[in-house]
Design a protein around this motif. Structure first.
Motif, PDB file in Angstrom:
ATOM      1  N   LEU A 148       0.781  -1.311  -0.027  1.00 48.03           N
ATOM      2  CA  LEU A 148       0.041  -0.058   0.038  1.00 48.03           C
ATOM      3  C   LEU A 148       0.782   1.299  -0.094  1.00 48.03           C
ATOM      4  N   ASP A 149       0.662   2.253  -0.841  1.00 48.79           N
ATOM      5  CA  ASP A 149       1.290   3.434  -0.883  1.00 48.79           C
ATOM      6  C   ASP A 149       0.244   4.605  -0.455  1.00 48.79           C
ATOM      7  N   ALA A 150       0.332   5.220   0.667  1.00 47.63           N
ATOM      8  CA  ALA A 150      -0.402   6.375   0.770  1.00 47.63           C
ATOM      9  C   ALA A 150       0.063   7.878   0.849  1.00 47.63           C
ATOM     10  N   CYS A 151      -0.546   8.690  -0.026  1.00 50.10           N
ATOM     11  CA  CYS A 151       0.231   9.935  -0.338  1.00 50.10           C
ATOM     12  C   CYS A 151      -0.748  11.118   0.014  1.00 50.10           C
ATOM     13  N   TRP A 152      -0.067  12.394   0.702  1.00 50.58           N
ATOM     14  CA  TRP A 152      -1.099  13.338   1.161  1.00 50.58           C
ATOM     15  C   TRP A 152       0.013  14.520   1.275  1.00 50.58           C
ATOM     16  N   ARG A 153      -0.470  15.682   0.869  1.00 45.02           N
ATOM     17  CA  ARG A 153       0.553  16.953   1.044  1.00 45.02           C
ATOM     18  C   ARG A 153       1.701  16.796   0.400  1.00 45.02           C
ATOM     19  N   GLY A 154       2.099  16.195  -0.637  1.00 43.74           N
ATOM     20  CA  GLY A 154       3.295  15.941  -1.223  1.00 43.74           C
ATOM     21  C   GLY A 154       4.129  14.837  -0.645  1.00 43.74           C
ATOM     22  N   GLN A 155       3.786  13.913   0.441  1.00 45.21           N
ATOM     23  CA  GLN A 155       4.481  13.023   0.846  1.00 45.21           C
ATOM     24  C   GLN A 155       3.723  11.722   0.713  1.00 45.21           C
ATOM     25  N   CYS A 156       4.469  10.640   0.529  1.00 42.25           N
ATOM     26  CA  CYS A 156       4.171   9.260   0.383  1.00 42.25           C
ATOM     27  C   CYS A 156       4.700   8.217   1.236  1.00 42.25           C
ATOM     28  N   VAL A 157       4.090   7.454   1.690  1.00 41.55           N
ATOM     29  CA  VAL A 157       4.469   6.114   2.699  1.00 41.55           C
ATOM     30  C   VAL A 157       4.309   4.878   1.986  1.00 41.55           C
ATOM     31  N   THR A 158       5.152   3.961   2.036  1.00 41.00           N
ATOM     32  CA  THR A 158       4.642   2.651   1.490  1.00 41.00           C
ATOM     33  C   THR A 158       4.685   1.811   2.531  1.00 41.00           C
ATOM     34  N   ALA A 175      -6.387  13.200   8.888  1.00 40.28           N
ATOM     35  CA  ALA A 175      -7.842  13.220   8.859  1.00 40.28           C
ATOM     36  C   ALA A 175      -8.273  13.918   7.686  1.00 40.28           C
ATOM     37  N   GLU A 176      -7.527  13.800   6.500  1.00 45.79           N
ATOM     38  CA  GLU A 176      -7.770  14.535   5.184  1.00 45.79           C
ATOM     39  C   GLU A 176      -7.630  13.728   4.034  1.00 45.79           C
ATOM     40  N   PRO A 177      -8.157  14.426   2.826  1.00 46.02           N
ATOM     41  CA  PRO A 177      -8.222  13.214   1.706  1.00 46.02           C
ATOM     42  C   PRO A 177      -6.403  12.793   1.482  1.00 46.02           C
ATOM     43  N   VAL A 178      -6.556  11.224   1.287  1.00 50.01           N
ATOM     44  CA  VAL A 178      -5.365  10.603   0.958  1.00 50.01           C
ATOM     45  C   VAL A 178      -5.314   9.912  -0.134  1.00 50.01           C
ATOM     46  N   ARG A 179      -4.677   9.827  -1.237  1.00 50.85           N
ATOM     47  CA  ARG A 179      -4.675   8.785  -2.220  1.00 50.85           C
ATOM     48  C   ARG A 179      -3.900   7.712  -1.946  1.00 50.85           C
ATOM     49  N   VAL A 180      -4.483   6.396  -2.029  1.00 54.66           N
ATOM     50  CA  VAL A 180      -4.238   5.157  -1.745  1.00 54.66           C
ATOM     51  C   VAL A 180      -3.962   4.438  -2.989  1.00 54.66           C
ATOM     52  N   THR A 181      -2.778   3.723  -3.284  1.00 57.86           N
ATOM     53  CA  THR A 181      -2.605   2.858  -4.215  1.00 57.86           C
ATOM     54  C   THR A 181      -2.134   1.525  -3.635  1.00 57.86           C
ATOM     55  N   VAL A 182      -2.737   0.576  -4.007  1.00 59.49           N
ATOM     56  CA  VAL A 182      -2.589  -0.959  -3.597  1.00 59.49           C
ATOM     57  C   VAL A 182      -2.033  -1.862  -4.703  1.00 59.49           C
ATOM     58  N   ARG A 183      -0.966  -2.437  -4.378  1.00 57.92           N
ATOM     59  CA  ARG A 183      -0.477  -3.261  -5.693  1.00 57.92           C
ATOM     60  C   ARG A 183      -0.645  -4.878  -5.037  1.00 57.92           C
ATOM     61  N   PHE A 184      -1.313  -5.742  -5.644  1.00 59.04           N
ATOM     62  CA  PHE A 184      -1.238  -7.210  -5.339  1.00 59.04           C
ATOM     63  C   PHE A 184      -0.316  -7.881  -5.968  1.00 59.04           C
ATOM     64  N   ASP A 185      -0.227  -9.366  -6.041  1.00 54.48           N
ATOM     65  CA  ASP A 185       0.578  -9.987  -6.675  1.00 54.48           C
ATOM     66  C   ASP A 185       0.936  -9.591  -7.971  1.00 54.48           C
ATOM     67  N   ASP A 186       0.304  -9.332  -8.537  1.00 57.24           N
ATOM     68  CA  ASP A 186       0.585  -8.941 -10.394  1.00 57.24           C
ATOM     69  C   ASP A 186       1.295  -7.725 -10.506  1.00 57.24           C
ATOM     70  N   GLY A 187       1.380  -6.681  -9.336  1.00 53.11           N
ATOM     71  CA  GLY A 187       2.051  -5.527  -9.369  1.00 53.11           C
ATOM     72  C   GLY A 187       1.299  -4.415  -9.933  1.00 53.11           C
ATOM     73  N   LYS A 188       0.027  -4.678 -10.492  1.00 53.11           N
ATOM     74  CA  LYS A 188      -0.877  -3.304 -11.320  1.00 53.11           C
ATOM     75  C   LYS A 188      -1.409  -2.610 -10.007  1.00 53.11           C
ATOM     76  N   PRO A 189      -1.274  -1.285 -10.222  1.00 57.24           N
ATOM     77  CA  PRO A 189      -1.695  -0.387  -9.172  1.00 57.24           C
ATOM     78  C   PRO A 189      -3.321  -0.184  -9.431  1.00 57.24           C
ATOM     79  N   HIS A 190      -3.816  -0.155  -8.157  1.00 59.21           N
ATOM     80  CA  HIS A 190      -5.271  -0.017  -7.899  1.00 59.21           C
ATOM     81  C   HIS A 190      -5.363   1.334  -6.900  1.00 59.21           C
ATOM     82  N   THR A 191      -6.260   2.337  -7.317  1.00 57.58           N
ATOM     83  CA  THR A 191      -6.061   3.490  -6.597  1.00 57.58           C
ATOM     84  C   THR A 191      -7.433   4.019  -6.122  1.00 57.58           C
ATOM     85  N   ALA A 192      -7.381   4.594  -4.989  1.00 58.03           N
ATOM     86  CA  ALA A 192      -8.889   5.147  -4.464  1.00 58.03           C
ATOM     87  C   ALA A 192      -8.132   6.346  -3.510  1.00 58.03           C
ATOM     88  N   ASP A 193      -9.357   7.379  -3.551  1.00 57.00           N
ATOM     89  CA  ASP A 193      -9.082   8.544  -2.818  1.00 57.00           C
ATOM     90  C   ASP A 193     -10.014   8.244  -1.374  1.00 57.00           C
TER      91      ASP A 193
END
Length: 158
Positions: A52-62, A107-125
């Protein structure tokens, strides 16, 4: 009544020490609460891991999402009178569930990208939220958010 501040036992905390006009004392559990994002995968065909990658205010964590079997509770029938004991048991749903601890998650909008076994990105806000799991008197904890992966691994907030 004299209050002794150095006694830290819960039994010693009484409404008499709260002072005049104060409401009743509330015992709040001293239970840790993680800040992060949970992920539920009801139909996990082909999935055994997630990142899972979570990004907000210009920073991201994996973070790795440690997945385990999802369960639900099933009530057992109650027998006897009103004083009889009833029970519930946990049974697997066939899905997977995991949690990614994300320190500093706002507690504000965050863009989340999840990669499963196939490595394809799946994103949600999503917008994580604080909660009061032990009632308003015990204060807010969190924030947390919950994601669900659909049949095609698309993500949505739960």
């Amino acid at each position: 009544m004299r209050c002794i501040p150095w006694i830290a036992l819960a039994a010693a905390v009484t409404a008499g020490c709260a002072g005049p006009g104060a409401g009743p004392e509330v015992a709040c559990p001293a239970i840790g609460y993680l800040t992060g994002i949970s992920l539920t995968i009801p139909q996990p065909a082909g999935i055994s891991r997630a990142t899972l990658d979570a990004c907000w205010r210009g920073q991201c964590v994996t973070r790795e999402v440690v997945l385990g079997p999802d369960t639900t509770s099933v009530a057992s029938p109650c027998t006897g009178g009103p004083d009889s004991a009833c029970a519930a048991s946990m049974v697997p749903t066939g899905g997977l569930r995991g949690f990614a601890e994300v320190p500093g998650l706002p507690a504000e909008p965050v863009r989340v990208t999840v990669r499963f076994d196939d490595g394809k990105p799946h994103t949600a806000d999503i917008t994580p939220a604080y909660s009061e799991p032990h009632g308003a008197a015990c204060g807010k904890v969190g924030p947390q958010a919950q994601l669900v992966a659909g049949p095609d691994h698309e993500l949505r907030a739960a």
